[in-house]
Design a protein around this motif. Structure first.
Motif, mmCIF file in Angstrom:
data_model
loop_
_atom_site.group_PDB
_atom_site.id
_atom_site.type_symbol
_atom_site.label_atom_id
_atom_site.label_comp_id
_atom_site.label_asym_id
_atom_site.label_seq_id
_atom_site.Cartn_x
_atom_site.Cartn_y
_atom_site.Cartn_z
ATOM 1 N N PHE A 171 -4.287 5.147 1.892
ATOM 2 C CA PHE A 171 -4.478 4.139 1.233
ATOM 3 C C PHE A 171 -4.223 4.302 -0.282
ATOM 4 C CE2 PHE A 171 -6.743 0.575 -1.088
ATOM 5 C CZ PHE A 171 -5.822 -0.366 -0.816
ATOM 6 N N ILE A 172 -4.919 5.510 -0.506
ATOM 7 C CA ILE A 172 -4.467 6.200 -1.969
ATOM 8 C C ILE A 172 -2.888 6.266 -2.162
ATOM 9 C CG2 ILE A 172 -5.002 8.449 -1.539
ATOM 10 C CD1 ILE A 172 -6.228 6.543 -4.590
ATOM 11 N N LYS A 173 -2.464 6.975 -1.235
ATOM 12 C CA LYS A 173 -0.799 7.129 -1.529
ATOM 13 C C LYS A 173 -0.191 5.982 -2.064
ATOM 14 C CE LYS A 173 -0.923 10.735 2.105
ATOM 15 N NZ LYS A 173 -0.607 11.128 3.160
ATOM 16 N N TYR A 174 -0.565 4.807 -1.536
ATOM 17 C CA TYR A 174 -0.062 3.533 -1.835
ATOM 18 C C TYR A 174 -0.373 2.967 -3.241
ATOM 19 C CZ TYR A 174 1.936 3.696 2.877
ATOM 20 O OH TYR A 174 2.687 4.160 3.830
ATOM 21 N N VAL A 175 -1.661 3.168 -3.562
ATOM 22 C CA VAL A 175 -2.403 2.552 -4.667
ATOM 23 C C VAL A 175 -1.779 3.449 -5.911
ATOM 24 C CG1 VAL A 175 -4.464 2.605 -5.985
ATOM 25 C CG2 VAL A 175 -4.429 2.011 -3.496
ATOM 26 N N ASN A 176 -1.841 4.715 -5.708
ATOM 27 C CA ASN A 176 -1.215 5.395 -7.085
ATOM 28 C C ASN A 176 0.175 5.236 -7.324
ATOM 29 O OD1 ASN A 176 -3.942 6.299 -7.467
ATOM 30 N ND2 ASN A 176 -3.471 8.446 -6.313
ATOM 31 N N ARG A 177 0.965 4.756 -6.418
ATOM 32 C CA ARG A 177 2.373 4.335 -6.854
ATOM 33 C C ARG A 177 2.310 3.231 -7.636
ATOM 34 N NH1 ARG A 177 5.264 3.651 -0.945
ATOM 35 N NH2 ARG A 177 6.938 2.627 -2.506
ATOM 36 N N GLY A 178 1.625 2.580 -7.946
ATOM 37 C CA GLY A 178 1.301 1.570 -8.917
ATOM 38 C C GLY A 178 1.451 1.912 -10.160
ATOM 39 N N MET A 179 1.396 3.170 -10.599
ATOM 40 C CA MET A 179 1.495 3.717 -12.055
ATOM 41 C C MET A 179 2.923 3.413 -12.430
ATOM 42 S SD MET A 179 -1.609 4.225 -13.086
ATOM 43 C CE MET A 179 -1.125 5.307 -14.400
ATOM 44 N N THR A 180 3.849 3.521 -11.352
ATOM 45 C CA THR A 180 5.319 3.864 -11.854
ATOM 46 C C THR A 180 6.125 2.762 -10.988
ATOM 47 O OG1 THR A 180 5.669 5.591 -10.221
ATOM 48 C CG2 THR A 180 5.175 6.020 -12.504
ATOM 49 N N GLU A 181 5.582 1.982 -9.944
ATOM 50 C CA GLU A 181 6.395 1.292 -9.022
ATOM 51 C C GLU A 181 5.905 0.026 -9.240
ATOM 52 O OE1 GLU A 181 7.442 2.742 -5.213
ATOM 53 O OE2 GLU A 181 6.636 4.734 -5.710
ATOM 54 N N SER A 182 6.725 -1.110 -8.610
ATOM 55 C CA SER A 182 6.445 -2.517 -8.187
ATOM 56 C C SER A 182 5.528 -2.662 -7.354
ATOM 57 C CB SER A 182 7.754 -3.247 -8.319
ATOM 58 O OG SER A 182 7.366 -4.679 -7.864
ATOM 59 N N PRO A 183 4.385 -3.481 -7.314
ATOM 60 C CA PRO A 183 3.844 -3.723 -6.129
ATOM 61 C C PRO A 183 4.115 -4.390 -5.036
ATOM 62 C CG PRO A 183 2.669 -4.572 -8.250
ATOM 63 C CD PRO A 183 4.144 -4.235 -8.720
ATOM 64 N N LEU A 184 5.468 -4.934 -5.224
ATOM 65 C CA LEU A 184 6.422 -5.567 -4.236
ATOM 66 C C LEU A 184 6.856 -4.615 -3.309
ATOM 67 C CD1 LEU A 184 7.682 -8.208 -3.153
ATOM 68 C CD2 LEU A 184 9.623 -7.596 -4.335
ATOM 69 N N LEU A 185 7.212 -3.503 -3.927
ATOM 70 C CA LEU A 185 7.996 -2.394 -3.028
ATOM 71 C C LEU A 185 6.577 -1.542 -2.252
ATOM 72 C CD1 LEU A 185 10.370 -0.866 -5.467
ATOM 73 C CD2 LEU A 185 10.782 -2.449 -3.751
ATOM 74 N N ILE A 186 5.500 -1.424 -3.200
ATOM 75 C CA ILE A 186 4.459 -0.978 -2.453
ATOM 76 C C ILE A 186 3.804 -1.688 -1.494
ATOM 77 C CG2 ILE A 186 2.024 0.065 -2.835
ATOM 78 C CD1 ILE A 186 3.133 0.190 -5.979
ATOM 79 N N LYS A 187 3.737 -2.830 -1.508
ATOM 80 C CA LYS A 187 3.268 -3.798 -0.307
ATOM 81 C C LYS A 187 4.319 -3.627 0.788
ATOM 82 C CE LYS A 187 3.644 -8.339 -0.407
ATOM 83 N NZ LYS A 187 3.424 -9.688 -0.805
ATOM 84 N N ARG A 188 5.252 -3.857 0.773
ATOM 85 C CA ARG A 188 6.329 -3.579 1.704
ATOM 86 C C ARG A 188 5.977 -2.479 2.672
ATOM 87 N NH1 ARG A 188 11.878 -2.214 -0.138
ATOM 88 N NH2 ARG A 188 10.800 -0.099 -0.164
ATOM 89 N N ASP A 189 6.032 -1.374 1.922
ATOM 90 C CA ASP A 189 5.805 -0.016 2.533
ATOM 91 C C ASP A 189 4.432 0.096 3.270
ATOM 92 O OD1 ASP A 189 8.222 0.717 1.719
ATOM 93 O OD2 ASP A 189 7.701 1.786 0.284
ATOM 94 N N PHE A 190 3.482 -0.506 2.732
ATOM 95 C CA PHE A 190 2.104 -0.332 3.193
ATOM 96 C C PHE A 190 1.775 -1.172 4.476
ATOM 97 C CE2 PHE A 190 -2.237 -2.785 3.130
ATOM 98 C CZ PHE A 190 -2.988 -1.503 3.251
ATOM 99 N N LEU A 191 2.482 -2.368 4.576
ATOM 100 C CA LEU A 191 2.486 -3.180 5.636
ATOM 101 C C LEU A 191 2.973 -2.593 6.990
ATOM 102 C CD1 LEU A 191 3.274 -6.726 4.152
ATOM 103 C CD2 LEU A 191 1.254 -5.989 5.231
ATOM 104 N N THR A 192 3.916 -1.632 6.711
ATOM 105 C CA THR A 192 4.568 -0.823 7.830
ATOM 106 C C THR A 192 3.820 0.267 8.450
ATOM 107 O OG1 THR A 192 5.570 0.927 6.616
ATOM 108 C CG2 THR A 192 6.639 -0.992 6.888
ATOM 109 N N ILE A 193 2.561 0.451 7.795
ATOM 110 C CA ILE A 193 1.589 1.605 8.477
ATOM 111 C C ILE A 193 0.362 0.980 8.772
ATOM 112 C CG2 ILE A 193 2.927 3.425 7.244
ATOM 113 C CD1 ILE A 193 -0.795 2.874 6.096
ATOM 114 N N ILE A 194 0.025 -0.382 8.869
ATOM 115 C CA ILE A 194 -1.201 -0.680 9.180
ATOM 116 C C ILE A 194 -1.080 -1.738 10.428
ATOM 117 C CG2 ILE A 194 -2.315 -0.766 6.846
ATOM 118 C CD1 ILE A 194 -1.870 -3.682 6.546
#
Length: 199
Positions: free
Chosen positions: A176-199
């Motif tokens: 989870f932390i790998k996706y959360v920390n991307r929020g410092m430089t990336e859009s939440p839209l892209l992070i959410k898309r990637d996160f949904l593929t692993i849960i």
């Protein structure tokens, strides 16, 4: 008069990092005088005679928002009913009070959230945080600090560290932390898309 020139302050730092004010020698009555409408945008907490006022910086808010969006995405994917508390003041009268960054009850509406998430960006004492939420009776607590997230579960009136959420069972802190920390430089839209593929 506002002085704006030649101050030895890093203005960019002050917009990105949390600003914290601690008032010692306070009592419960003092804490109750801090009205959420009058101090909109601030998080006000009370524990052991101290009032702490936090003005979250931009980085704090970004991390909080990414976590919030990932929780919502998880609930949508698995059709879990969620009931947000936002920064609702949670307290045990006379003892402790907190306004969390993120809080949710799941499956049905409740008087207290099942999950609270706190972001400690500039400074903060995790033990005080845990003691506060333990007294309030929050079953699960997630704490982000120094680019790490720790999941705690309330067991026999004490928090234990868990690797996977007991409430949102497919979320593991290590991934989870790998996706959360991307929020410092990336859009939440892209992070959410990637996160949904692993849960």
């Amino acid at each position: 008069m506002l002085i704006t020139a030649n101050l030895p302050l890093n203005r960019d730092k002050f917009t990105q990092e949390d600003q914290i004010l601690t008032i010692t020698g306070a009592n419960w009555s003092d804490y109750q005088k801090f009205d959420s409408q009058e101090y909109s945008g601030y998080r006000v907490s009370y524990f052991n005679g101290e009032i702490t006022i936090v003005s979250p910086g931009r980085n704090h808010e970004r991390i909080s928002e990414v976590i919030n969006r990932l929780i919502i995405a998880y609930c949508e994917k698995y059709e879990i009913q969620d009931f947000p508390f936002g920064q609702t003041r949670l307290n045990v009268s006379g003892q402790t009070g907190r306004e969390p960054d993120i809080a949710y009850a799941f499956n049905c509406d409740k008087d207290l959230p099942d999950l609270v998430v706190e972001v400690i960006f500039s400074s903060g004492d995790i033990e005080i945080l845990k003691s506060s939420y333990q007294k309030i009776g929050i079953p699960e607590l997630w704490v982000w600090k120094n680019n790490k997230i720790t999941f705690y579960y309330l067991q026999q009136n004490s928090y234990i560290v868990i690797e996977s959420s007991k409430i949102l069972s497919r979320i593991e802190s290590a991934s989870f932390i790998k996706y959360v920390n991307r929020g410092m430089t990336e859009s939440p839209l892209l992070i959410k898309r990637d996160f949904l593929t692993i849960i």
